[in-house]
Design an enzyme around this catalytic site. Structure first.
Site, PDB file in Angstrom:
ATOM      1  N   ASP A   4       1.052  -1.191   0.044  1.00 20.80           N
ATOM      2  CA  ASP A   4      -0.010  -0.055  -0.151  1.00 20.80           C
ATOM      3  C   ASP A   4       1.043   1.215   0.012  1.00 20.80           C
ATOM      4  OD1 ASP A   4      -1.735   1.951   0.507  1.00 20.80           O
ATOM      5  OD2 ASP A   4      -2.673   1.215   2.082  1.00 20.80           O
ATOM      6  N   LEU A   5       1.024   1.921  -1.275  1.00 16.95           N
ATOM      7  CA  LEU A   5       2.036   3.113  -1.266  1.00 16.95           C
ATOM      8  C   LEU A   5       1.517   4.324  -0.621  1.00 16.95           C
ATOM      9  CD1 LEU A   5       3.078   2.766  -5.014  1.00 16.95           C
ATOM     10  CD2 LEU A   5       4.431   1.816  -2.769  1.00 16.95           C
ATOM     11  N   LYS A   6       0.261   4.277  -0.001  1.00 15.97           N
ATOM     12  CA  LYS A   6      -0.329   5.502   0.846  1.00 15.97           C
ATOM     13  C   LYS A   6       0.072   5.298   2.138  1.00 15.97           C
ATOM     14  CE  LYS A   6      -3.916   6.564  -2.570  1.00 15.97           C
ATOM     15  NZ  LYS A   6      -5.351   6.761  -2.885  1.00 15.97           N
ATOM     16  N   GLY A  23       3.712   4.747 -14.377  1.00 14.38           N
ATOM     17  CA  GLY A  23       3.017   5.261 -15.195  1.00 14.38           C
ATOM     18  C   GLY A  23       1.872   6.201 -14.836  1.00 14.38           C
ATOM     19  N   ARG A  37      -0.180   9.658 -13.187  1.00 14.47           N
ATOM     20  CA  ARG A  37      -0.379  10.905 -13.549  1.00 14.47           C
ATOM     21  C   ARG A  37       0.761  11.907 -13.144  1.00 14.47           C
ATOM     22  NH1 ARG A  37      -6.089  14.189 -13.580  1.00 14.47           N
ATOM     23  NH2 ARG A  37      -6.861  11.755 -14.064  1.00 14.47           N
ATOM     24  N   GLY A  59      -6.621  10.510 -20.783  1.00 12.78           N
ATOM     25  CA  GLY A  59      -6.521  10.191 -22.379  1.00 12.78           C
ATOM     26  C   GLY A  59      -6.255   8.838 -22.328  1.00 12.78           C
ATOM     27  N   HIS A  60      -6.346   8.286 -23.514  1.00 18.53           N
ATOM     28  CA  HIS A  60      -5.894   6.952 -23.853  1.00 18.53           C
ATOM     29  C   HIS A  60      -5.493   6.824 -25.282  1.00 18.53           C
ATOM     30  CE1 HIS A  60      -7.559   4.589 -20.583  1.00 18.53           C
ATOM     31  NE2 HIS A  60      -8.545   5.422 -20.650  1.00 18.53           N
ATOM     32  N   ILE A 104      -6.047   6.423 -28.091  1.00 17.63           N
ATOM     33  CA  ILE A 104      -6.722   7.092 -29.311  1.00 17.63           C
ATOM     34  C   ILE A 104      -6.591   8.457 -29.222  1.00 17.63           C
ATOM     35  CG2 ILE A 104      -9.046   7.020 -28.201  1.00 17.63           C
ATOM     36  CD1 ILE A 104     -10.189   6.299 -31.068  1.00 17.63           C
ATOM     37  N   ASN A 105      -6.555   9.106 -27.975  1.00 20.48           N
ATOM     38  CA  ASN A 105      -6.396  10.428 -28.205  1.00 20.48           C
ATOM     39  C   ASN A 105      -5.006  10.981 -28.352  1.00 20.48           C
ATOM     40  OD1 ASN A 105      -8.275   9.561 -25.303  1.00 20.48           O
ATOM     41  ND2 ASN A 105      -9.093  10.845 -26.637  1.00 20.48           N
ATOM     42  N   ASP A 138       0.048   3.220 -26.888  1.00 22.10           N
ATOM     43  CA  ASP A 138       0.453   2.381 -25.889  1.00 22.10           C
ATOM     44  C   ASP A 138       1.815   1.501 -26.102  1.00 22.10           C
ATOM     45  OD1 ASP A 138      -1.761   3.146 -24.171  1.00 22.10           O
ATOM     46  OD2 ASP A 138      -2.708   1.343 -24.564  1.00 22.10           O
TER      47      ASP A 138
END
Length: 395
Positions: A75-77, A98, A100, A140-141, A143-144, A171
């Site tokens: 648990d990184l929190k 990966g 945000r 986003g993903h 496609i974005n 990706d």
């Protein structure tokens, strides 16, 4: 008899033997990059969080991208969980993440934090829009990212919306593969400088990079901005797909003049009547070739062109590709840990990939904590505090 071979692990040291990679569970490019590094011999340790899943509809233990990994539940929190993650990073050569931008810093696990305890660490960061700039916090993903970078617009027919090329371009191509490229470059430079560094791998950057040749053709006037009007976007009758009599498809890629002549010969057409690069007749030629291809089955066309240089190939489903006997000769697909999947690529002559099993969630928590020097009481205490967790049934 198996349709494809079982991969036989070679002996000897691999290219990345001795390199330790740590990464928190993620989607998209990071687990793919971790798989590529594991295939080349790196020791890969995945930090799982409770309830984490694999590919949509797939458990982590069933995901081929977990092959060759070990996993630990943290648990990184939790303060004690972060302390364990920091100790893992201190022992690692590479950390991949990966999240945000800013998320790892808020956890106290950003590059500045971890370079304090491990100046040699290569810190690889994969995001959609990069670590900075006006889009950095935008979700986003694939496609974005390919849409904004200009990679999506040229794909597809001119009278339809752009075709979605799965999630291969951003990706895995512009993301995971470019992340590995950055990691390997940083590891090489570390040998000269004695210092690690941060890799900012944005999928929008990688997707744009993959369009470099298109921009070269645009600059020279060899590429038209509209979709479906160019050599490589399906406009050319000798570089596109065609339906066959049985509802299947063949792919045609006869760009070179000699290949084009072989294609025309196989179709019973006179190349002199169909000049290859006369764009004014491409639409008419596509119709003529489509009518011819529709007269035979896919298998019949494959046999018709077998042994020629016409560049005509069956369009296979993924399941058909796995069962393809000619691909089996090269072992393009293998039965690895009971699951058919693509074999590692690229192939190194002196240090090929080694088959290692897939990894379920938090499968190695106790073992990895013990390797960090914790005793049984300390491990049990961390589990009781829910700073770490073990797979069900694991000691």
């Amino acid at each position: 008899m198996a349709l494809f071979p079982t991969f036989v692990p070679p002996t000897g040291e691999q290219a990345l033997t001795g390199i330790r990679v740590v990464f928190p569970t993620a989607l998209g490019p990071v687990p793919f990059a971790a798989m590529l590094l594991a295939d080349l011999g790196a020791e890969v340790i995945r930090i799982d969080r409770a309830g984490a899943a694999g590919v949509i509809g797939t458990a982590l233990a069933d995901d081929p991208r977990t092959r060759g990994q070990r996993s630990i539940g943290i648990d990184l929190k939790h303060p004690e969980g972060r302390a364990i993650a920091t100790r893992l990073a201190a022992s690692a050569d590479v950390l991949l993440e990966g999240m945000r931008p800013g998320a790892m810093e808020r956890l106290g696990l950003g590059p500045a934090d971890l370079h304090t305890v491990n100046p040699l660490l290569v810190y690889g960061r994969a995001t959609g829009w990069g670590q900075d700039g006006p889009l950095a916090q935008t979700v986003g993903h694939d496609i974005n990212y390919i849409a904004r970078s200009g990679a999506l617009h040229p794909i597809g027919d001119p009278d339809r919306p752009p075709a979605v090329p799965l999630n291969l371009v951003a990706d895995f191509g512009g993301g995971g593969a470019y992340l590995v490229l950055g990691v390997l470059a940083a590891l090489i430079q570390r040998e000269r400088t004695g210092r690690g560094q941060v890799i900012d791998c944005a999928m929008v950057d990688g997707a744009a990079s993959l369009t470099t040749m298109i921009h070269a053709m645009l600059g020279s006037g060899a590429w038209r901005p509209e979709r479906g009007a160019n050599l490589l976007d399906g406009a050319a009758p000798f570089y596109r797909t065609y339906g066959t009599a049985d509802g299947r498809y063949v792919a045609v890629g006869a760009i070179e003049p000699a290949f084009y002549r072989a294609l025309m010969d196989g179709l019973g057409l006179d190349p002199a009547q169909w000049p290859q690069h006369d764009r004014s007749r491409w639409a008419e030629q596509r119709i003529a070739m489509a009518e011819i291809f529709a007269c035979r089955t896919r298998a019949e066309w494959v046999e018709r062109f077998r042994g020629t240089d016409a560049c005509v190939t069956a369009v296979s489903t993924p399941a058909e590709a796995v069962a393809d006997p000619e691909l089996a000769v090269r072992e393009v697909f293998v039965d690895w840990d009971g699951v058919p999947q693509p074999a590692p690529a690229p192939r190194l002559s002196a240090s090929p990939a080694v088959a290692r099993p897939r990894c379920g969630q938090a499968a190695d928590t106790a073992e990895l904590l013990a390797e960090l020097g914790l005793d049984r009481a300390e491990i049990d205490g961390l589990c009781d505090a829910r700073a770490v967790f073990r797979a069900p049934g694991r000691p």
